[in-house]
Design a protein around this motif. Structure first.
Motif, PDB file in Angstrom:
ATOM      1  N   LEU A  12     -18.049  29.940 -25.219  1.00  0.00           N
ATOM      2  CA  LEU A  12     -18.587  28.993 -24.249  1.00  0.00           C
ATOM      3  C   LEU A  12     -18.727  27.602 -24.869  1.00  0.00           C
ATOM      4  CD1 LEU A  12     -21.341  31.161 -22.499  1.00  0.00           C
ATOM      5  CD2 LEU A  12     -19.082  30.539 -21.610  1.00  0.00           C
ATOM      6  N   GLU A  13     -19.087  27.539 -26.145  1.00  0.00           N
ATOM      7  CA  GLU A  13     -19.221  26.242 -26.816  1.00  0.00           C
ATOM      8  C   GLU A  13     -17.883  25.522 -26.921  1.00  0.00           C
ATOM      9  OE1 GLU A  13     -23.079  26.793 -29.756  1.00  0.00           O
ATOM     10  OE2 GLU A  13     -21.128  27.511 -30.427  1.00  0.00           O
ATOM     11  N   THR A  14     -16.828  26.264 -27.216  1.00  0.00           N
ATOM     12  CA  THR A  14     -15.508  25.642 -27.389  1.00  0.00           C
ATOM     13  C   THR A  14     -14.721  25.552 -26.088  1.00  0.00           C
ATOM     14  OG1 THR A  14     -14.515  27.792 -27.933  1.00  0.00           O
ATOM     15  CG2 THR A  14     -15.372  26.472 -29.760  1.00  0.00           C
ATOM     16  N   GLY A  15     -15.207  26.228 -25.048  1.00  0.00           N
ATOM     17  CA  GLY A  15     -14.480  26.227 -23.781  1.00  0.00           C
ATOM     18  C   GLY A  15     -13.177  26.988 -23.846  1.00  0.00           C
ATOM     19  N   SER A  16     -13.104  27.973 -24.733  1.00  0.00           N
ATOM     20  CA  SER A  16     -11.841  28.680 -24.972  1.00  0.00           C
ATOM     21  C   SER A  16     -11.915  30.133 -24.505  1.00  0.00           C
ATOM     22  CB  SER A  16     -11.494  28.655 -26.460  1.00  0.00           C
ATOM     23  OG  SER A  16     -12.532  29.251 -27.221  1.00  0.00           O
ATOM     24  N   ALA A  17     -12.363  30.342 -23.266  1.00  0.00           N
ATOM     25  CA  ALA A  17     -12.437  31.703 -22.740  1.00  0.00           C
ATOM     26  C   ALA A  17     -11.036  32.303 -22.635  1.00  0.00           C
ATOM     27  CB  ALA A  17     -13.105  31.689 -21.367  1.00  0.00           C
ATOM     28  N   ASP A  18     -10.915  33.534 -23.095  1.00  0.00           N
ATOM     29  CA  ASP A  18      -9.637  34.242 -23.030  1.00  0.00           C
ATOM     30  C   ASP A  18      -9.541  35.026 -21.732  1.00  0.00           C
ATOM     31  OD1 ASP A  18      -8.974  33.378 -25.612  1.00  0.00           O
ATOM     32  OD2 ASP A  18     -10.065  35.059 -26.516  1.00  0.00           O
ATOM     33  N   ASP A  19      -8.298  35.253 -21.290  1.00  0.00           N
ATOM     34  CA  ASP A  19      -8.070  36.121 -20.139  1.00  0.00           C
ATOM     35  C   ASP A  19      -8.079  37.562 -20.641  1.00  0.00           C
ATOM     36  OD1 ASP A  19      -7.409  37.412 -17.868  1.00  0.00           O
ATOM     37  OD2 ASP A  19      -5.530  36.373 -17.500  1.00  0.00           O
ATOM     38  N   ALA A  20      -9.197  38.248 -20.420  1.00  0.00           N
ATOM     39  CA  ALA A  20      -9.347  39.620 -20.907  1.00  0.00           C
ATOM     40  C   ALA A  20      -8.999  40.622 -19.813  1.00  0.00           C
ATOM     41  CB  ALA A  20     -10.765  39.847 -21.397  1.00  0.00           C
ATOM     42  N   SER A  21      -8.083  40.244 -18.925  1.00  0.00           N
ATOM     43  CA  SER A  21      -7.696  41.143 -17.840  1.00  0.00           C
ATOM     44  C   SER A  21      -6.226  41.529 -17.986  1.00  0.00           C
ATOM     45  CB  SER A  21      -7.914  40.486 -16.476  1.00  0.00           C
ATOM     46  OG  SER A  21      -7.010  39.397 -16.290  1.00  0.00           O
ATOM     47  N   LEU A  81     -22.620  39.041 -28.164  1.00  0.00           N
ATOM     48  CA  LEU A  81     -23.325  37.852 -27.701  1.00  0.00           C
ATOM     49  C   LEU A  81     -22.899  36.613 -28.484  1.00  0.00           C
ATOM     50  CD1 LEU A  81     -26.976  39.179 -27.210  1.00  0.00           C
ATOM     51  CD2 LEU A  81     -25.438  38.356 -25.423  1.00  0.00           C
ATOM     52  N   ALA A  82     -22.833  36.744 -29.806  1.00  0.00           N
ATOM     53  CA  ALA A  82     -22.473  35.599 -30.643  1.00  0.00           C
ATOM     54  C   ALA A  82     -21.066  35.104 -30.320  1.00  0.00           C
ATOM     55  CB  ALA A  82     -22.587  35.978 -32.118  1.00  0.00           C
ATOM     56  N   GLN A  83     -20.128  36.016 -30.144  1.00  0.00           N
ATOM     57  CA  GLN A  83     -18.752  35.617 -29.836  1.00  0.00           C
ATOM     58  C   GLN A  83     -18.649  34.957 -28.469  1.00  0.00           C
ATOM     59  OE1 GLN A  83     -16.078  38.914 -30.455  1.00  0.00           O
ATOM     60  NE2 GLN A  83     -16.340  38.883 -32.673  1.00  0.00           N
ATOM     61  N   LEU A  84     -19.381  35.477 -27.506  1.00  0.00           N
ATOM     62  CA  LEU A  84     -19.358  34.874 -26.175  1.00  0.00           C
ATOM     63  C   LEU A  84     -19.925  33.451 -26.218  1.00  0.00           C
ATOM     64  CD1 LEU A  84     -20.521  37.952 -24.085  1.00  0.00           C
ATOM     65  CD2 LEU A  84     -18.289  36.827 -23.908  1.00  0.00           C
ATOM     66  N   LEU A  85     -21.020  33.269 -26.942  1.00  0.00           N
ATOM     67  CA  LEU A  85     -21.586  31.920 -27.056  1.00  0.00           C
ATOM     68  C   LEU A  85     -20.612  30.969 -27.740  1.00  0.00           C
ATOM     69  CD1 LEU A  85     -25.341  32.458 -27.922  1.00  0.00           C
ATOM     70  CD2 LEU A  85     -24.424  31.106 -26.035  1.00  0.00           C
ATOM     71  N   GLN A  86     -19.932  31.442 -28.767  1.00  0.00           N
ATOM     72  CA  GLN A  86     -18.953  30.586 -29.449  1.00  0.00           C
ATOM     73  C   GLN A  86     -17.828  30.182 -28.502  1.00  0.00           C
ATOM     74  OE1 GLN A  86     -17.834  32.954 -32.849  1.00  0.00           O
ATOM     75  NE2 GLN A  86     -19.738  32.526 -33.940  1.00  0.00           N
ATOM     76  N   GLU A  92     -20.998  35.984 -17.222  1.00  0.00           N
ATOM     77  CA  GLU A  92     -21.529  37.230 -16.682  1.00  0.00           C
ATOM     78  C   GLU A  92     -21.682  38.279 -17.779  1.00  0.00           C
ATOM     79  OE1 GLU A  92     -20.629  39.246 -12.599  1.00  0.00           O
ATOM     80  OE2 GLU A  92     -19.124  39.960 -14.028  1.00  0.00           O
ATOM     81  N   ARG A  93     -20.706  38.389 -18.672  1.00  0.00           N
ATOM     82  CA  ARG A  93     -20.809  39.344 -19.774  1.00  0.00           C
ATOM     83  C   ARG A  93     -22.020  39.035 -20.645  1.00  0.00           C
ATOM     84  NH1 ARG A  93     -14.938  39.940 -22.564  1.00  0.00           N
ATOM     85  NH2 ARG A  93     -16.238  40.935 -24.164  1.00  0.00           N
ATOM     86  N   LEU A  94     -22.229  37.753 -20.929  1.00  0.00           N
ATOM     87  CA  LEU A  94     -23.363  37.358 -21.756  1.00  0.00           C
ATOM     88  C   LEU A  94     -24.678  37.685 -21.048  1.00  0.00           C
ATOM     89  CD1 LEU A  94     -23.552  34.169 -23.899  1.00  0.00           C
ATOM     90  CD2 LEU A  94     -25.525  34.855 -22.557  1.00  0.00           C
ATOM     91  N   ALA A  95     -24.749  37.366 -19.756  1.00  0.00           N
ATOM     92  CA  ALA A  95     -25.978  37.608 -19.005  1.00  0.00           C
ATOM     93  C   ALA A  95     -26.302  39.096 -18.933  1.00  0.00           C
ATOM     94  CB  ALA A  95     -25.855  37.023 -17.599  1.00  0.00           C
ATOM     95  N   GLU A  96     -25.289  39.931 -18.676  1.00  0.00           N
ATOM     96  CA  GLU A  96     -25.536  41.365 -18.560  1.00  0.00           C
ATOM     97  C   GLU A  96     -25.956  41.971 -19.903  1.00  0.00           C
ATOM     98  OE1 GLU A  96     -25.697  43.275 -15.863  1.00  0.00           O
ATOM     99  OE2 GLU A  96     -25.451  41.410 -14.732  1.00  0.00           O
ATOM    100  N   THR A  97     -25.372  41.480 -20.998  1.00  0.00           N
ATOM    101  CA  THR A  97     -25.762  41.978 -22.317  1.00  0.00           C
ATOM    102  C   THR A  97     -27.195  41.575 -22.641  1.00  0.00           C
ATOM    103  OG1 THR A  97     -23.458  41.825 -23.049  1.00  0.00           O
ATOM    104  CG2 THR A  97     -25.128  42.039 -24.759  1.00  0.00           C
ATOM    105  N   LEU A  98     -27.545  40.323 -22.346  1.00  0.00           N
ATOM    106  CA  LEU A  98     -28.921  39.871 -22.568  1.00  0.00           C
ATOM    107  C   LEU A  98     -29.910  40.699 -21.746  1.00  0.00           C
ATOM    108  CD1 LEU A  98     -28.711  35.963 -22.538  1.00  0.00           C
ATOM    109  CD2 LEU A  98     -29.328  37.415 -24.471  1.00  0.00           C
ATOM    110  N   ARG A  99     -29.558  40.940 -20.493  1.00  0.00           N
ATOM    111  CA  ARG A  99     -30.454  41.690 -19.606  1.00  0.00           C
ATOM    112  C   ARG A  99     -30.705  43.104 -20.145  1.00  0.00           C
ATOM    113  NH1 ARG A  99     -30.422  40.048 -14.354  1.00  0.00           N
ATOM    114  NH2 ARG A  99     -28.200  39.586 -14.484  1.00  0.00           N
TER     115      ARG A  99
END
Length: 355
Positions: free
Chosen positions: A253-262, A246-251, A95-102
């Motif tokens: 997603l590629e590694t499957g290592s999403a952090d809990d940013a909450s 954007l670049a960090q989010l894509l990286q 969602e963060r990536l999509a909203e930034t792209l939009r």
């Protein structure tokens, strides 16, 4: 003289920005929001279980983040663990990536092929749904689509000149220089002050959140300003922060290592909050439950209200900037776009009365 510049229609849920110029310098900035701030009254008296999906539907932008924040705040209020499953975290990154792209595509206007943007957004939704076993394949397609738009593989590299984001970068470089300064970033250490404001001022705080003596900013630039370059001015620095994001989010997603940013925590019996990072910045949900597990009180503080506070960072960045009148509307529109409000906005440029 009055000049209008629109990004979306001005109506319910919009921001009006009026800038006055004297001798080609911005001498006054007034920000008015018509966003409906009482939507959380719809939550009162409802069973807690209804709130996360309702929040996701009410807020069309960053709906997943709203649903996640509501779910985590209510879990903490009940004394249970929030559901920070890896797929949920990956969905938030999508969602963060999509909203930034939009947002960047809106700034680039006709330079972005609609089909390329639609395909990129469709891929983020497919990833967020988590229904495909070929995550790497989907991310590879997403990487290819964003490369077409101009996102380099290395965030330190410039966007290709012929790509839409490369064209936008060159346009920002040619824009009148607005000084870039280090933001007063909203931090996790500020949570206690935010919650105090919510509990003592309620809806008025949610509409115009503030911390005494400060003008906090939240979002991509607040997260990445140290990695940007200030010499080209605020527009280029803020654009670079978006590209880094954007670049960090894509990286991830590629590694499957999403952090809990909450961040979520119980504050008292049946009372808790959650703050989650979105593309636009920290989103707060605070809840108090009645003994029957229904909503007794609820508040949401969104990133837009910090960044477009009448005395906030957008106003501070623009005030005093030297901008030729002929370029003022477009330049201010671009700056507002880089602050990325979650509603439509309208720019009006006027000559100061004494000019």
């Amino acid at each position: 003289m009055t000049i209008g510049a629109d990004l979306g229609g001005l109506g319910p849920g919009a921001i009006s920005i009026v800038a006055e110029l004297a001798d080609d310098r911005v001498c006054s900035v007034r920000v008015r929001s018509s966003r409906p701030m009482r939507l959380t009254r719809l939550f009162l008296g409802r069973p807690a279980a209804e709130i996360p999906p309702l929040a996701g539907r009410l807020f069309s932008l960053c709906g997943l983040s709203h649903a996640f924040a509501a779910s985590c705040a209510l879990a903490a209020a009940r004394g249970t663990q929030p559901n920070a499953a890896p797929q949920n975290l990956l969905a938030l990154d999508c969602e963060r990536l999509a909203e930034t792209l939009r947002a960047l595509a809106a700034m680039a206007e006709d330079a972005v092929p609609p089909a390329a943007l639609r395909e990129a957004l469709a891929l983020t939704r497919e990833l967020a749904a988590g229904q495909s076993a070929d995550r790497r394949g989907i991310v590879a397609r997403l990487r290819a689509e964003t490369a077409t738009l101009g996102l380099p593989h290395d965030p330190a590299s410039a966007a290709p000149a012929a790509a839409p984001f490369g064209e936008l970068w060159r346009a920002l470089e040619r824009s009148p220089a607005i000084a870039a300064t280090a933001p007063d970033a909203l931090r996790p250490e500020d949570d206690a002050l935010v919650l105090e404001g919510i509990k003592t001022r309620g809806e008025s705080f949610a509409a115009a959140p503030s911390i005494a003596g400060r003008a906090p900013e939240t979002g991509a630039f607040a997260r990445h300003w140290r990695e940007t370059e200030f010499l080209r001015g605020a527009l280029c620095a803020r654009f670079r922060a978006r590209m880094i994001e954007l670049a960090q989010l894509l990286q991830r997603l590629e590694t499957g290592s999403a952090d809990d940013a909450s961040r979520s925590s119980a504050l008292a019996a049946r009372e808790a909050y959650c703050a989650v990072e979105t593309s636009r910045g920290d989103l707060y949900h605070w809840a108090r439950l009645a003994p029957d597990d229904r909503i007794e009180d609820y508040a949401i503080v969104a990133p837009t209200e910090w960044n477009f506070h009448p005395a906030g960072p957008f106003v501070a960045t623009l005030l005093g900037a030297r901008i030729p009148r002929a370029e003022a509307a477009r330049t201010i529109t671009r700056l507002a776009g880089l602050f990325d409000p979650c509603v439509a906005f309208r720019i009006e440029v006027r000559e100061a009365a004494h000019a």
